[in-house]
Design a protein around this motif. Sequence first.
Motif, PDB file in Angstrom:
ATOM      1  N   ALA A 147       0.806  -1.218   0.000  1.00 15.15           N
ATOM      2  CA  ALA A 147       0.000   0.000   0.000  1.00 15.15           C
ATOM      3  C   ALA A 147       0.839   1.268   0.000  1.00 15.15           C
ATOM      4  O   ALA A 147       0.381   2.318  -0.454  1.00 15.15           O
ATOM      5  CB  ALA A 147      -0.933   0.001   1.221  1.00 15.15           C
ATOM      6  N   LEU A 148       2.090   1.200   0.479  1.00 15.50           N
ATOM      7  CA  LEU A 148       2.847   2.427   0.711  1.00 15.50           C
ATOM      8  C   LEU A 148       4.123   2.557  -0.108  1.00 15.50           C
ATOM      9  O   LEU A 148       4.488   3.662  -0.499  1.00 15.50           O
ATOM     10  CB  LEU A 148       3.190   2.539   2.205  1.00 15.50           C
ATOM     11  CG  LEU A 148       1.998   2.587   3.160  1.00 15.50           C
ATOM     12  CD1 LEU A 148       2.474   2.623   4.601  1.00 15.50           C
ATOM     13  CD2 LEU A 148       1.111   3.788   2.859  1.00 15.50           C
ATOM     14  N   ASN A 149       4.818   1.456  -0.368  1.00 12.72           N
ATOM     15  CA  ASN A 149       6.105   1.539  -1.058  1.00 12.72           C
ATOM     16  C   ASN A 149       6.148   0.638  -2.286  1.00 12.72           C
ATOM     17  O   ASN A 149       5.472  -0.396  -2.332  1.00 12.72           O
ATOM     18  CB  ASN A 149       7.251   1.156  -0.109  1.00 12.72           C
ATOM     19  CG  ASN A 149       7.723   2.330   0.725  1.00 12.72           C
ATOM     20  OD1 ASN A 149       8.097   3.366   0.191  1.00 12.72           O
ATOM     21  ND2 ASN A 149       7.684   2.164   2.045  1.00 12.72           N
ATOM     22  N   PRO A 150       6.961   1.005  -3.273  1.00 10.72           N
ATOM     23  CA  PRO A 150       7.132   0.148  -4.437  1.00 10.72           C
ATOM     24  C   PRO A 150       7.783  -1.176  -4.062  1.00 10.72           C
ATOM     25  O   PRO A 150       8.513  -1.274  -3.069  1.00 10.72           O
ATOM     26  CB  PRO A 150       8.047   0.968  -5.359  1.00 10.72           C
ATOM     27  CG  PRO A 150       7.983   2.364  -4.845  1.00 10.72           C
ATOM     28  CD  PRO A 150       7.738   2.258  -3.375  1.00 10.72           C
ATOM     29  N   LEU A 151       7.518  -2.195  -4.865  1.00 12.63           N
ATOM     30  CA  LEU A 151       8.199  -3.463  -4.685  1.00 12.63           C
ATOM     31  C   LEU A 151       9.659  -3.316  -5.106  1.00 12.63           C
ATOM     32  O   LEU A 151       9.980  -2.559  -6.021  1.00 12.63           O
ATOM     33  CB  LEU A 151       7.521  -4.555  -5.523  1.00 12.63           C
ATOM     34  CG  LEU A 151       6.043  -4.821  -5.216  1.00 12.63           C
ATOM     35  CD1 LEU A 151       5.507  -5.918  -6.141  1.00 12.63           C
ATOM     36  CD2 LEU A 151       5.830  -5.198  -3.760  1.00 12.63           C
ATOM     37  N   ASP A 152      10.532  -4.033  -4.431  1.00 20.98           N
ATOM     38  CA  ASP A 152      11.964  -3.991  -4.725  1.00 20.98           C
ATOM     39  C   ASP A 152      12.320  -5.127  -5.684  1.00 20.98           C
ATOM     40  O   ASP A 152      12.320  -6.298  -5.286  1.00 20.98           O
ATOM     41  CB  ASP A 152      12.742  -4.135  -3.421  1.00 20.98           C
ATOM     42  CG  ASP A 152      14.242  -4.206  -3.634  1.00 20.98           C
ATOM     43  OD1 ASP A 152      14.696  -3.934  -4.761  1.00 20.98           O
ATOM     44  OD2 ASP A 152      14.953  -4.534  -2.667  1.00 20.98           O
ATOM     45  N   PRO A 153      12.613  -4.843  -6.948  1.00 23.88           N
ATOM     46  CA  PRO A 153      12.937  -5.905  -7.907  1.00 23.88           C
ATOM     47  C   PRO A 153      14.104  -6.776  -7.471  1.00 23.88           C
ATOM     48  O   PRO A 153      14.139  -7.972  -7.754  1.00 23.88           O
ATOM     49  CB  PRO A 153      13.267  -5.138  -9.192  1.00 23.88           C
ATOM     50  CG  PRO A 153      12.580  -3.826  -9.047  1.00 23.88           C
ATOM     51  CD  PRO A 153      12.643  -3.506  -7.580  1.00 23.88           C
ATOM     52  N   GLY A 154      15.057  -6.180  -6.757  1.00 24.03           N
ATOM     53  CA  GLY A 154      16.220  -6.948  -6.328  1.00 24.03           C
ATOM     54  C   GLY A 154      15.914  -7.978  -5.264  1.00 24.03           C
ATOM     55  O   GLY A 154      16.729  -8.863  -4.985  1.00 24.03           O
ATOM     56  N   SER A 155      14.746  -7.881  -4.640  1.00 20.13           N
ATOM     57  CA  SER A 155      14.389  -8.824  -3.574  1.00 20.13           C
ATOM     58  C   SER A 155      13.679 -10.058  -4.109  1.00 20.13           C
ATOM     59  O   SER A 155      13.505 -11.041  -3.381  1.00 20.13           O
ATOM     60  CB  SER A 155      13.475  -8.131  -2.556  1.00 20.13           C
ATOM     61  OG  SER A 155      12.181  -7.901  -3.124  1.00 20.13           O
ATOM     62  N   ILE A 156      13.250 -10.022  -5.375  1.00 17.39           N
ATOM     63  CA  ILE A 156      12.432 -11.102  -5.929  1.00 17.39           C
ATOM     64  C   ILE A 156      13.326 -12.292  -6.242  1.00 17.39           C
ATOM     65  O   ILE A 156      14.255 -12.204  -7.044  1.00 17.39           O
ATOM     66  CB  ILE A 156      11.688 -10.628  -7.180  1.00 17.39           C
ATOM     67  CG1 ILE A 156      10.801  -9.422  -6.836  1.00 17.39           C
ATOM     68  CG2 ILE A 156      10.836 -11.757  -7.758  1.00 17.39           C
ATOM     69  CD1 ILE A 156      10.196  -8.741  -8.032  1.00 17.39           C
ATOM     70  N   CYS A 157      13.024 -13.411  -5.607  1.00 19.62           N
ATOM     71  CA  CYS A 157      13.923 -14.552  -5.712  1.00 19.62           C
ATOM     72  C   CYS A 157      13.171 -15.854  -5.453  1.00 19.62           C
ATOM     73  O   CYS A 157      12.211 -15.887  -4.679  1.00 19.62           O
ATOM     74  CB  CYS A 157      15.060 -14.388  -4.700  1.00 19.62           C
ATOM     75  SG  CYS A 157      16.290 -15.688  -4.734  1.00 19.62           S
ATOM     76  N   VAL A 158      13.626 -16.906  -6.111  1.00 13.84           N
ATOM     77  CA  VAL A 158      13.127 -18.262  -5.857  1.00 13.84           C
ATOM     78  C   VAL A 158      14.340 -19.115  -5.516  1.00 13.84           C
ATOM     79  O   VAL A 158      15.323 -19.127  -6.258  1.00 13.84           O
ATOM     80  CB  VAL A 158      12.403 -18.833  -7.083  1.00 13.84           C
ATOM     81  CG1 VAL A 158      12.023 -20.298  -6.852  1.00 13.84           C
ATOM     82  CG2 VAL A 158      11.155 -18.009  -7.398  1.00 13.84           C
TER      83      VAL A 158
END
Length: 375
Positions: A147-158
């Motif tokens: 709701a408040l901050n953009p998603l961090d692309p660098g955190s996306i991981c499997v």
Amino acid sequence: RMRTWSILLCVSVGAALVVNTATAQEDESRERVVSYVVQSTGPVSLTIPVQGAIKAAWVRGAKGKWQPLAAKARDGAVELRLKSEYLHSGATMLVLDPPAWLNLNDMEPPKVLRFEVDGQKTEGPAEVSLGWLEEAPEHILLQVEDALNPLDPGSICVTFGGQAYRPGETGVRFAAEGPKKGTLKVNVRALLRAAKTDAGTITLTIDDYALDYGRVARSVSWHMAPSITLADGTILAVDSVTDASGWQDWSVVSDGEVMKQGDPTTAGVTWLSQQHSGEHWIKWKFPEARKVSGVDLWWGYYQCYRTSVKYEVQTWDGKRWVTQAAVKGQAETQHSSHQFDAVETTAVRVFQPPMSGHPGRPDYMWLAEATVSYE
């Protein structure tokens, strides 16, 4: 991209500074966010190297509220003093020149909108165990929104098998639906082929740019139902095998040796399923269609014969399992024989519904030997 490094900080004499870490979170469309986690047992003065002028510094107070902090820039460094009131349980976080788009009041990770395994919604637990499966799942989906901050692309991981996979790599895709919402999809079969395995735990993680310690993490784990190939080409499979030591060689269920009262142990001479409240089964899959007319079962002996009270003997008609013999309320016995009119089929199984084993251990299926009769 996420970068973490240690930085040399000059501190006031007598201050017990335990940790000094700088973290920069970046993506190509956003200004860099640099935050520091500081642990101390009392007030502390810091001198932090910086590039350029520092306009503002903020510190998270003991009650979790961000407060402006007086900062003096001099000779390529900024000088700060942290009072005891800023330290919660001996730790705090500070940030220099936070960009305008960063909401410092965000203390929560993104919200999970959907978490699905092969189209089935999974709600509640962050760690999902699928138990023992005949086939691995095909797809996992995780959709989140902040709701408040953009998603961090660098955190996306499997992660799987000790290796991390990023979007665009084997079996991993991420579709952004605006800066604060997106869906992470995993092609499980592609991941398993790359890892050269068919079971394990897959963990999906996503975070936003909030300066908190939380993130979204969801994991899915499973075991594959064990199987062996007999001398005639028949594939013999069971739903599970106990993880207790001594019963791992479950193939003894087809070695021609039955267990008798007085034998010293069931370990190494019986198949013992995993202990759980779900269904259990043993199955024969033939290399070609055969005429089957019966099944014989010899039960494991531990204090008594561990005869299952309820189960069905079933044959496969190409589309579904057809019950040829149904057992209910069976008393303790060493040997159960179930004969029926010959049926041409490619597979046979003995299916035990949930909690239908021996009354003393209803969550097990426990066999010393099992055979199929052919015409």
